[in-house]
Design an enzyme around this catalytic site. Structure first.
Site, short mmCIF file in Angstrom:
data_model
loop_
_atom_site.label_atom_id
_atom_site.label_comp_id
_atom_site.label_asym_id
_atom_site.label_seq_id
_atom_site.Cartn_x
_atom_site.Cartn_y
_atom_site.Cartn_z
CE LYS A 1 -3.51 -2.81 0.25
NZ LYS A 1 -2.89 -4.13 0.40
C1 LIG Z 1 -9.46 -4.74 -1.07
C2 LIG Z 1 -8.70 -5.27 0.11
N1 LIG Z 1 -9.33 -5.43 1.28
C3 LIG Z 1 -8.68 -5.87 2.37
C4 LIG Z 1 -7.33 -6.19 2.33
C5 LIG Z 1 -6.64 -6.70 3.56
O1 LIG Z 1 -5.67 -5.80 4.02
P1 LIG Z 1 -4.64 -6.25 5.13
O2 LIG Z 1 -3.58 -7.06 4.45
O3 LIG Z 1 -4.10 -4.98 5.69
O4 LIG Z 1 -5.38 -7.04 6.14
C6 LIG Z 1 -6.64 -6.04 1.13
C7 LIG Z 1 -5.22 -6.37 1.05
O5 LIG Z 1 -4.58 -6.31 0.04
C8 LIG Z 1 -7.34 -5.56 -0.01
O6 LIG Z 1 -6.72 -5.41 -1.19
#
Ligand SMILES: Cc1ncc(COP(=O)(O)O)c(C=O)c1O
Length: 389
Positions: free
Chosen positions: A181
Site C-alpha cells: 500500500k
Molecule cells: C481490497 C482489500 N481489502 C482488504 C485487504 C486486507 O488488508 P490487510 O492485508 O491490511 O489485512 C486487502 C489487502 O490487500 C485488499 O486489497
C-alpha cells in the site's frame, strides 16, 4: 535491470522513528499510535481514526460494531481480496457477491439493488487499486434501503471522490498499511468514521473490550485499577513501533502520492497506443490514489469463452517479463472463486462474468515512489516486446 512490483519508501526518518518507542519502553498503542491516528485523520478529513493491526481487523471490528450477525447478508464486490468477504463470514453472515464494472474494477452499481434481499443489512464497497467506488448512488441506495456502508479502502489512500477523501463517505472506512500500500507500517490498518459512537466501540473492541486504554489508565490517577471489560473484545492493537513509522510515513504522504501520479502519467503516455491493453481510467469526479497501476489484457473483446485462452496468453507474457527481471501481478483475485467460497457457495463464473474476467486478465505493473524514467520506459518497452513474442 530488476524491477520489483513495489518498493516501500523507507528513509532514515523511519529508521530513527522506530527506535524511539524502543528507547522509551512504551511499545504498544501509546503516544506514537495516537500521533499517527491524528495525522491520518487530519489528512483524509475523518473526525475519528482508530489504528488496528491490519485492514482485515479494521473491517472485522467495523462489522462487529455494526452488529452484523448470523442470517444477515452483506453485499461485496466479486473482484476483491478475500478479506472483504471473510470478515462477513467471521460473523456467521453471508457475503453476497455482486459483479463489477471492468473499466474501473469497482462494484457495478446497476447490479447492486437486485442483489438486496430482506436479509441484507449492509454494503462493503471497495475502492479498488485506489479508485473510489461510485459512492453517491451506492449511498443513495443504502440510505433508501436502510443499509449501512463500510468502505473497504485498503487500497484507497489518496483516493478522492467529488473532492472528499474515501473513508469518510460511508458509516466507517478501513485502510491497510501492508507494504503493497502507499503508506506502510509493515502490517497495520485504520478505521475511520464521523460517528463518535462507532469510533468509541471500535476503540474498545480493538483492546479486549476495555472501557479505557492502557495509555489513558497510565496517564490518569487510579492507574492501579484495571479497566472494565463489558464487551467481547479482541486484541487488534497496533504497536507503537508501527505507529512511529506510520507517523513519519504520513509526513511523506503528499510526495508519495505525487510520485505515484508521476509513474501513472508516464505509463499512460508510454502505453497510450497499445491497443491490446486497457489502461486505468479515472472518472472526472475522482482523483486516483494509484495504489497500483492495473490494466486489462484484451487483445480481443474478452468473454467467458475466450477467457481461458487469453489468460494463458497473459501468463506467458508475464513469465517473459519475469525472465527480464520485471515483476508483474494479476490485479487482485475474484474472492467468490477461491476454494472456501467455491466449496460453500459454488457460484458459477457466468453469474459474475466481469469479476471472473478481471481475475483472469488483469495486469498490475511495477509502481513505487522513486521509480526512475528509465525503469518506467524499460517496463513499457519490455511489455510491448513480450506481447509481440
Ligand atoms: C481490497 C482489500 N481489502 C482488504 C485487504 C486486507 O488488508 P490487510 O492485508 O491490511 O489485512 C486487502 C489487502 O490487500 C485488499 O486489497
Amino acid at each position: 535491470m530488476s524491477i520489483p512490483i513495489t518498493r516501500p519508501f523507507i528513509g532514515p526518518e523511519e529508521m530513527a522513528a522506530v527506535q524511539r518507542p524502543l528507547e522509551t519502553g512504551w511499545l504498544v498503542q501509546g503516544p506514537y499510535v495516537k500521533e499517527f491516528e491524528s495525522k491520518f485523520g487530519r489528512f483524509i478529513g475523518a473526525e475519528n481514526a482508530v489504528a488496528t493491526t491490519s485492514c482485515t481487523t479494521a473491517l472485522h471490528l467495523s462489522v462487529v460494531a455494526l452488529g452484523l450477525g448470523p442470517g444477515d447478508e452483506v453485499i461485496v464486490p466479486g473482484f476483491t481480496w478475500v478479506a472483504t468477504a471473510n470478515v462477513v463470514e467471521y460473523m456467521g453472515a453471508r457475503p453476497v457477491f455482486v459483479d463489477i464494472d471492468l473499466a474501473t474494477f469497482n462494484l457495478d452499481v446497476a447490479r447492486l439493488e437486485v442483489a438486496i434481499t430482506p436479509k441484507t443489512v449492509g454494503i462493503i464497497p471497495v475502492h479498488m487499486f485506489g479508485l473510489a467506488a461510485d459512492m453517491d448512488p451506492i449511498k443513495e441506495i443504502a440510505d433508501r434501503r436502510s443499509l449501512w456502508t463500510v468502505e473497504d479502502a485498503a487500497c484507497g489512500f489518496g483516493a478522492w471522490y467529488g473532492g472528499t477523501h474515501v473513508g469518510t463517505l460511508g458509516d466507517l472506512g478501513c485502510f491497510s498499511f501492508h507494504p503493497r500500500k502507499s503508506i506502510t507500517t509493515g502490517e497495520g490498518g485504520m478505521v475511520t468514521t464521523s460517528r463518535d459512537d462507532l469510533a468509541e466501540t471500535v476503540r474498545s473492541l480493538r483492546d479486549h473490550g476495555a472501557s479505557r486504554s492502557d495509555l489513558q489508565r497510565h496517564t490518569q490517577t487510579g492507574s492501579y485499577l484495571l479497566a472494565d471489560y463489558d464487551r467481547l473484545g479482541y486484541n487488534f492493537r497496533m504497536t507503537d513501533i508501527q505507529g512511529a513509522m506510520g507517523s513519519v510515513q504520513m509526513d511523506r504522504a503528499e510526495w508519495v502520492l505525487a510520485e505515484r501520479h508521476r509513474c501513472a502519467e508516464a505509463y499512460d503516455r508510454l502505453l497510450a497506443d497499445v491497443e491490446w491493453l486497457a489502461l486505468p481510467i479515472t472518472p472526472s469526479n475522482s482523483v486516483h490514489g494509484y495504489q497500483s497501476y492495473v490494466c486489462l489484457f484484451q487483445p480481443e473483446e474478452p468473454n467467458l469463452q475466450s477467457a481461458d485462452r487469453l489468460h494463458e496468453q497473459r501468463n506467458r507474457m508475464m513469465a517473459r517479463l519475469e525472465a527480464e527481471g520485471i515483476a508483474t501481478r494479476q490485479g487482485t483475485h475474484a474472492a467468490f472463486m477461491q476454494g472456501f467460497y467455491a466449496a460453500k457457495y459454488a457460484i458459477p463464473r457466468s453469474d459474475l462474468p466481469r469479476a471472473f474476467l478481471a481475475d483472469r486478465l488483469s495486469l498490475s505493473l511495477p509502481m513505487f515512489p522513486g521509480m526512475t524514467e528509465d525503469e518506467l520506459e524499460y517496463v513499457a518497452t519490455a511489455l510491448r516486446s513480450a506481447a509481440d513474442a
